[in-house]
Design an enzyme around this catalytic site. Structure first.
Site, mmCIF file in Angstrom:
data_model
loop_
_atom_site.group_PDB
_atom_site.id
_atom_site.type_symbol
_atom_site.label_atom_id
_atom_site.label_comp_id
_atom_site.label_asym_id
_atom_site.label_seq_id
_atom_site.Cartn_x
_atom_site.Cartn_y
_atom_site.Cartn_z
ATOM 1 N N VAL A 26 17.754 4.861 -12.402
ATOM 2 C CA VAL A 26 16.532 4.622 -11.626
ATOM 3 C C VAL A 26 16.753 5.027 -10.172
ATOM 4 O O VAL A 26 17.709 4.586 -9.533
ATOM 5 C CB VAL A 26 16.110 3.143 -11.700
ATOM 6 C CG1 VAL A 26 14.887 2.901 -10.830
ATOM 7 C CG2 VAL A 26 15.813 2.751 -13.140
ATOM 8 N N THR A 38 18.023 17.583 -8.088
ATOM 9 C CA THR A 38 17.054 16.684 -8.697
ATOM 10 C C THR A 38 15.972 16.367 -7.666
ATOM 11 O O THR A 38 16.125 16.634 -6.472
ATOM 12 C CB THR A 38 17.705 15.355 -9.153
ATOM 13 O OG1 THR A 38 18.124 14.624 -7.987
ATOM 14 C CG2 THR A 38 18.911 15.613 -10.047
ATOM 15 N N TYR A 79 25.521 9.490 2.994
ATOM 16 C CA TYR A 79 25.391 9.074 1.598
ATOM 17 C C TYR A 79 26.365 7.936 1.276
ATOM 18 O O TYR A 79 25.994 6.767 1.354
ATOM 19 C CB TYR A 79 25.599 10.270 0.650
ATOM 20 C CG TYR A 79 25.123 9.952 -0.752
ATOM 21 C CD1 TYR A 79 23.823 10.229 -1.134
ATOM 22 C CD2 TYR A 79 25.952 9.313 -1.668
ATOM 23 C CE1 TYR A 79 23.365 9.904 -2.400
ATOM 24 C CE2 TYR A 79 25.504 8.980 -2.930
ATOM 25 C CZ TYR A 79 24.210 9.275 -3.290
ATOM 26 O OH TYR A 79 23.759 8.926 -4.542
#
Length: 405
Positions: free
Chosen positions: A145, A285, A244
């Site tokens: 998710v 993505t 990140y």
């Protein structure tokens, strides 16, 4: 049925406003073909699996690899929107319809639900399906998710994630394209996150909802003996870590990994089961393209590795092999499955660091595979796909799987 010609994408940066139904269908077909068939055909009554986040990125790869290679039955959950008078459906809507067709053709009973996976209503809907349609026992759960917001079902509080470094501001190099597709290398400075931003990002992208899923299904007695679950994650390169892995997203990933250790202990005692995080390699993505620096990193990575870059379908095929016992479950010292080792070799990272520092708007075309990257971004929405006639009218109103045409 509404048909129109969608010959070129409308986009704002990496965000596309439309998707192409035929292109999305072909992308799914290509991914299906890329999944290696198992040595022996899986039985018709294969293991029951739940894939949360089944319509895009690694979740889509997990669904397709699970269906073809592991012979799974079960349920996929995503949150997609149908076509309207002004817009096409979301790309994930069309990809889900195509995936459902492939599952039927392969003889797999696989149901797709579109809804808020964070909600207790969807959790109960899934529990009822497992109980009534799939024999009352779930063998596998893959959690993939990526969402900007999450509403806590208990409190009603809505949390919003932020994309920021922790502790101090970061300045990262990034890649952008103008309206004509011309690339430019720029620097982006991002202010550090406040404590509230960190906490909210962890609440959205950490392990809270994954754990809630396991608790809900276990509370209904729906976990099979030996049940295994994997949450998909990413670590990445030192080149991108400030924003990140050492940023707010990294804090959420650390929480996800801590949740895996808690769940692993509980599931071992409850059903002799396992819980792991699967650290996957870099991929283009819809989520990754929103992160500053990742576009530049991916283009350079492809420039360094070329065809040695391992696609998501191959990585998730390996994950299914490990989860189902086809190959041994291989974990690092933190208890994580590592499918990213091809990306993080010293040789690859040294070459990447050299190109990262040298990259300019003038030379980026020689250092990065921009044609591949730009094509991959378009393919996310069904464009730039081989074998698709973009001059032909195409039906945009595609029914959700299980609904009449």
């Amino acid at each position: 049925m509404n048909e129109r010609v969608i010959d070129r994408p409308r986009s704002r940066g990496f965000l596309f406003l439309d998707s192409h139904p035929a292109g999305c269908r072909q992308v799914v077909a290509d991914m299906w073909e890329a999944v290696a068939a198992p040595t022996a055909p899986p039985p018709a009554d294969g293991p029951v699996a739940l894939v949360i986040g089944s319509s895009a990125g690694y979740g889509l790869a997990a669904t397709l690899a699970g269906l073809k290679r592991a012979g799974i039955r079960g349920i996929g959950i995503c949150f997609e929107k149908p076509a309207t008078a002004r817009r096409t459906a979301t790309a994930g809507w069309y990809r889900t319809a195509a995936t459902a067709e492939l599952a039927r053709a392969a003889g797999r009973d696989f149901v797709f639900l579109s809804g808020d996976a964070f909600s207790d209503e969807v959790k109960e809907q899934v529990a009822e399906l497992i109980a009534e349609r799939f024999g009352g026992k779930l063998d596998y759960l893959v959690y993939s998710v990526a969402a900007p917001r999450r509403t806590d079902p208990e409190t009603g509080t809505t949390y919003a994630s932020v994309l920021q470094p922790i502790g101090e501001a970061s300045c990262t190099r990034t890649l952008v394209f103008d309206d004509a597709g011309a690339p430019a290398v720029r620097e982006v400075r991002t202010a550090p996150a406040a404590e509230e931003g960190i906490a909210q990002t962890v609440a959205v992208m950490g392990g809270a909802d994954w754990e809630r899923w396991i608790e809900h299904l276990a509370g209904r007695g729906l976990l099979a003996d030996g049940f295994a679950t994997a949450a998909l994650s990413y670590i990445g390169s030192p080149l991108t870590e400030a924003l990140y892995r050492k940023g707010t997203i990294g804090a959420a990933k650390a929480h996800l990994e801590a949740t895996a250790r808690t769940l692993d202990k509980r599931l071992s005692e409850l059903v002799g089961g396992r819980a792991v995080t699967s650290v996957n390699g870099a991929a283009v993505t819809q989520s990754s393209t929103a992160i500053p620096g990742i576009a530049l990193y991916l283009g350079l990575l492809r420039g360094v590795l070329g065809e040695r870059l391992v696609p998501p379908t191959a990585q998730l095929s390996e994950l299914w092999d490990q989860l189902t016992g086809v190959s041994p479950l291989r974990l690092d010292e933190e208890g994580r499955v590592r499918l990213d080792t091809w990306e993080l070799t010293d040789e690859a990272q040294a070459a990447l660091a050299e190109r990262w520092q040298a990259a300019t708007t003038e030379n980026i075309g020689q250092l990065a595979d921009l044609e591949w990257f730009h094509g991959e971004v378009q393919r996310l929405y069904g464009f730039a796909v081989g074998g698709v006639d973009y001059g032909a009218p195409v039906a945009t109103e595609v029914p959700w799987p299980g609904q009449p045409a």
